[in-house]
Scaffold this motif. Structure first.
Motif, PDB file in Angstrom:
ATOM      1  N   PRO A 175     -52.104  17.649 -63.675  1.00 48.38           N
ATOM      2  CA  PRO A 175     -51.746  16.851 -64.854  1.00 48.38           C
ATOM      3  C   PRO A 175     -50.712  15.773 -64.544  1.00 48.38           C
ATOM      4  O   PRO A 175     -50.702  14.714 -65.173  1.00 48.38           O
ATOM      5  CB  PRO A 175     -51.185  17.893 -65.836  1.00 48.38           C
ATOM      6  N   GLU A 176     -49.865  16.050 -63.536  1.00 51.29           N
ATOM      7  CA  GLU A 176     -48.808  15.080 -63.196  1.00 51.29           C
ATOM      8  C   GLU A 176     -49.402  13.722 -62.793  1.00 51.29           C
ATOM      9  O   GLU A 176     -48.795  12.677 -63.032  1.00 51.29           O
ATOM     10  CB  GLU A 176     -47.949  15.616 -62.039  1.00 51.29           C
ATOM     11  N   THR A 177     -50.566  13.760 -62.153  1.00 51.25           N
ATOM     12  CA  THR A 177     -51.192  12.510 -61.700  1.00 51.25           C
ATOM     13  C   THR A 177     -51.389  11.559 -62.878  1.00 51.25           C
ATOM     14  O   THR A 177     -50.966  10.401 -62.863  1.00 51.25           O
ATOM     15  CB  THR A 177     -52.551  12.835 -61.041  1.00 51.25           C
ATOM     16  N   TYR A 178     -52.068  12.081 -63.894  1.00 54.17           N
ATOM     17  CA  TYR A 178     -52.387  11.235 -65.056  1.00 54.17           C
ATOM     18  C   TYR A 178     -51.120  10.908 -65.848  1.00 54.17           C
ATOM     19  O   TYR A 178     -50.974   9.804 -66.361  1.00 54.17           O
ATOM     20  CB  TYR A 178     -53.381  11.947 -65.975  1.00 54.17           C
ATOM     21  N   ARG A 179     -50.223  11.908 -65.962  1.00 54.42           N
ATOM     22  CA  ARG A 179     -49.043  11.662 -66.795  1.00 54.42           C
ATOM     23  C   ARG A 179     -48.147  10.602 -66.172  1.00 54.42           C
ATOM     24  O   ARG A 179     -47.646   9.705 -66.857  1.00 54.42           O
ATOM     25  CB  ARG A 179     -48.283  12.985 -67.037  1.00 54.42           C
ATOM     26  N   VAL A 180     -47.957  10.691 -64.854  1.00 57.53           N
ATOM     27  CA  VAL A 180     -47.130   9.668 -64.196  1.00 57.53           C
ATOM     28  C   VAL A 180     -47.800   8.300 -64.351  1.00 57.53           C
ATOM     29  O   VAL A 180     -47.150   7.308 -64.705  1.00 57.53           O
ATOM     30  CB  VAL A 180     -46.899  10.012 -62.708  1.00 57.53           C
ATOM     31  N   LEU A 181     -49.108   8.253 -64.132  1.00 53.29           N
ATOM     32  CA  LEU A 181     -49.813   6.979 -64.278  1.00 53.29           C
ATOM     33  C   LEU A 181     -49.787   6.515 -65.737  1.00 53.29           C
ATOM     34  O   LEU A 181     -49.640   5.325 -66.021  1.00 53.29           O
ATOM     35  CB  LEU A 181     -51.249   7.105 -63.767  1.00 53.29           C
ATOM     36  N   GLY A 182     -49.909   7.473 -66.663  1.00 47.47           N
ATOM     37  CA  GLY A 182     -49.842   7.135 -68.093  1.00 47.47           C
ATOM     38  C   GLY A 182     -48.483   6.556 -68.457  1.00 47.47           C
ATOM     39  O   GLY A 182     -48.381   5.568 -69.189  1.00 47.47           O
ATOM     40  N   LEU A 183     -47.436   7.164 -67.937  1.00 47.62           N
ATOM     41  CA  LEU A 183     -46.082   6.668 -68.218  1.00 47.62           C
ATOM     42  C   LEU A 183     -45.865   5.277 -67.627  1.00 47.62           C
ATOM     43  O   LEU A 183     -45.047   4.504 -68.127  1.00 47.62           O
ATOM     44  CB  LEU A 183     -45.038   7.643 -67.667  1.00 47.62           C
ATOM     45  N   ALA A 218     -61.456  14.428 -67.988  1.00 50.91           N
ATOM     46  CA  ALA A 218     -61.546  14.107 -69.421  1.00 50.91           C
ATOM     47  C   ALA A 218     -60.208  14.385 -70.109  1.00 50.91           C
ATOM     48  O   ALA A 218     -59.758  13.604 -70.959  1.00 50.91           O
ATOM     49  CB  ALA A 218     -62.669  14.909 -70.065  1.00 50.91           C
ATOM     50  N   ALA A 219     -59.576  15.492 -69.742  1.00 49.22           N
ATOM     51  CA  ALA A 219     -58.270  15.805 -70.335  1.00 49.22           C
ATOM     52  C   ALA A 219     -57.250  14.730 -69.956  1.00 49.22           C
ATOM     53  O   ALA A 219     -56.479  14.264 -70.801  1.00 49.22           O
ATOM     54  CB  ALA A 219     -57.797  17.180 -69.864  1.00 49.22           C
ATOM     55  N   GLY A 220     -57.269  14.336 -68.671  1.00 50.46           N
ATOM     56  CA  GLY A 220     -56.330  13.303 -68.220  1.00 50.46           C
ATOM     57  C   GLY A 220     -56.543  11.997 -68.957  1.00 50.46           C
ATOM     58  O   GLY A 220     -55.586  11.330 -69.362  1.00 50.46           O
ATOM     59  N   ALA A 221     -57.814  11.643 -69.162  1.00 49.15           N
ATOM     60  CA  ALA A 221     -58.134  10.393 -69.867  1.00 49.15           C
ATOM     61  C   ALA A 221     -57.633  10.459 -71.306  1.00 49.15           C
ATOM     62  O   ALA A 221     -56.917   9.563 -71.783  1.00 49.15           O
ATOM     63  CB  ALA A 221     -59.644  10.155 -69.831  1.00 49.15           C
ATOM     64  N   TYR A 222     -57.994  11.521 -71.999  1.00 49.05           N
ATOM     65  CA  TYR A 222     -57.648  11.653 -73.424  1.00 49.05           C
ATOM     66  C   TYR A 222     -56.133  11.756 -73.633  1.00 49.05           C
ATOM     67  O   TYR A 222     -55.550  11.040 -74.456  1.00 49.05           O
ATOM     68  CB  TYR A 222     -58.368  12.885 -73.983  1.00 49.05           C
ATOM     69  N   GLN A 223     -55.488  12.628 -72.867  1.00 51.65           N
ATOM     70  CA  GLN A 223     -54.065  12.891 -73.114  1.00 51.65           C
ATOM     71  C   GLN A 223     -53.167  11.724 -72.731  1.00 51.65           C
ATOM     72  O   GLN A 223     -51.980  11.710 -73.079  1.00 51.65           O
ATOM     73  CB  GLN A 223     -53.632  14.148 -72.364  1.00 51.65           C
ATOM     74  N   ASN A 224     -53.745  10.762 -72.013  1.00 50.57           N
ATOM     75  CA  ASN A 224     -52.951   9.610 -71.594  1.00 50.57           C
ATOM     76  C   ASN A 224     -53.560   8.285 -72.027  1.00 50.57           C
ATOM     77  O   ASN A 224     -53.094   7.223 -71.603  1.00 50.57           O
ATOM     78  CB  ASN A 224     -52.749   9.642 -70.072  1.00 50.57           C
ATOM     79  N   GLY A 225     -54.610   8.351 -72.852  1.00 47.47           N
ATOM     80  CA  GLY A 225     -55.201   7.143 -73.417  1.00 47.47           C
ATOM     81  C   GLY A 225     -55.669   6.157 -72.363  1.00 47.47           C
ATOM     82  O   GLY A 225     -55.348   4.970 -72.417  1.00 47.47           O
TER      83      GLY A 225
END
Ligand code: CDT
Length: 296
Positions: A175-183, A218-225
């Motif tokens: 999850p950190e991958t997407y969250r860091v990129l999302g941030l 899919a979770a990474g996409a959705y949770q980070n728009g």
């Protein structure tokens, strides 16, 4: 003004051990041409797209697989693909094994824009598998022997009219991958993978490989728009079967394009990057709703 990016996922079938770089680059060029034909602005190739997945074999010396590494990018063999980008205006994201001039080995992605210029480089953060020879396994997964963990982490670049991030294979499970990129504001994340269907430490996971692949992206996409483009090198390569099922996922978490067969093929989708804001300005407005102070 809408921000439409037509993105292609260039799934690849196996690359044989004795396939030359020239032969592989010809395959990549055919896939790139297919992407151009369907109007892509950028096409994403898989992880380690220039060679067979060599970490499945042990060599006593650490440099025993150095012939699979690139010491420069672009180089003479890959240059025609860069020329194709400049000629057609369709960029690409290419995975390869990188040997740096000071002797470091990384599992790397480069992002090339529609002028043929490298605009981003990413080195894999999460390195799976093992570093020691484990002959009891039917095949090795020696990424931890042949690649170093990137000290650089994740980043985004402005390209193709949006904010683009990259990640490689095992990164997609975290999850950190997407969250860091999302941030960092990523609107589109490109992820290539080589995922063997057989997982020696826990074969109960074998039938779940495709499910887990979609679940995490899919979770990474959705949770980070964000849009996520997952691209396989799949099929049976040197006796080891790997997952195909390349897919493009919208910020809604919905799959908007998916490969239905294995082998070399391009899937594509017209992605409206402003769709990201539907999520990052509402449910996932990080600045309003996120609570980092209580997460520890
Ligand atoms: N290439 C890569 O990262 N593959 C891993 C396999 C993990 S099993 C050792 C993956 O996460 O798909």
């Amino acid at each position: 003004m809408t921000r439409i990016v037509t993105v292609g996922a260039a799934q690849m079938g196996p690359i044989a051990r004795d396939e030359s770089r020239e032969q592989v680059v010809e395959r990549l060029r055919r896939l790139h041409a297919e992407a151009v034909d369907v109007g892509c602005d950028v096409v994403v190739f898989p992880e380690l797209a220039l060679t067979t997945f060599f970490p499945r074999w042990y060599t006593p010396d650490l440099d025993g697989h150095d012939s699979y590494f690139e010491t420069s990018m672009p180089n003479d063999v890959v240059q025609p693909l860069f020329d194709d980008a400049a000629r057609t205006g369709c960029g690409f994201c290419l995975g390869y094994a990188e040997l740096t001039s000071d002797g470091h080995r990384f599992n790397t992605y480069v992002l090339v824009d529609g002028t043929g210029a490298i605009v981003g480089r990413y080195r894999k953060v999460h390195i799976p598998g093992h570093a020691d020879h484990q002959p009891e396994r039917p095949f090795q997964h020696l990424e931890r022997r042949y690649f170093e963990e990137s000290p650089d982490g994740f980043g985004v670049v402005n390209a193709f009219g949006g904010s683009v991030g990259m990640a490689i294979c095992n990164d997609r499970r975290w999850p950190e991958t997407y969250r860091v990129l999302g941030l960092l504001g990523a609107e589109m994340v490109f992820i290539g993978y080589n995922t063997p269907l057989y997982y020696a430490p826990d074969p109960d996971q074998n039938p779940l490989q495709s499910f887990h692949n979609n679940l995490v992206m899919a979770a990474g996409a959705y949770q980070n728009g964000m849009f996520v483009v997952g691209v396989a090198k799949g099929g049976i390569e040197e006796g080891v079967e790997s997952l195909s099922h390349s897919q493009i996922i919208a910020p809604s978490g919905q799959v908007i394009a998916q490969a239905t067969v294995s082998g070399d093929l391009v899937i594509s989708a017209r992605c409206d990057l402003d769709l990201c804001r539907h999520y990052t300005d509402t449910l996932f407005d990080f600045s309003t709703y996120r609570r980092p102070e209580v997460y520890g």
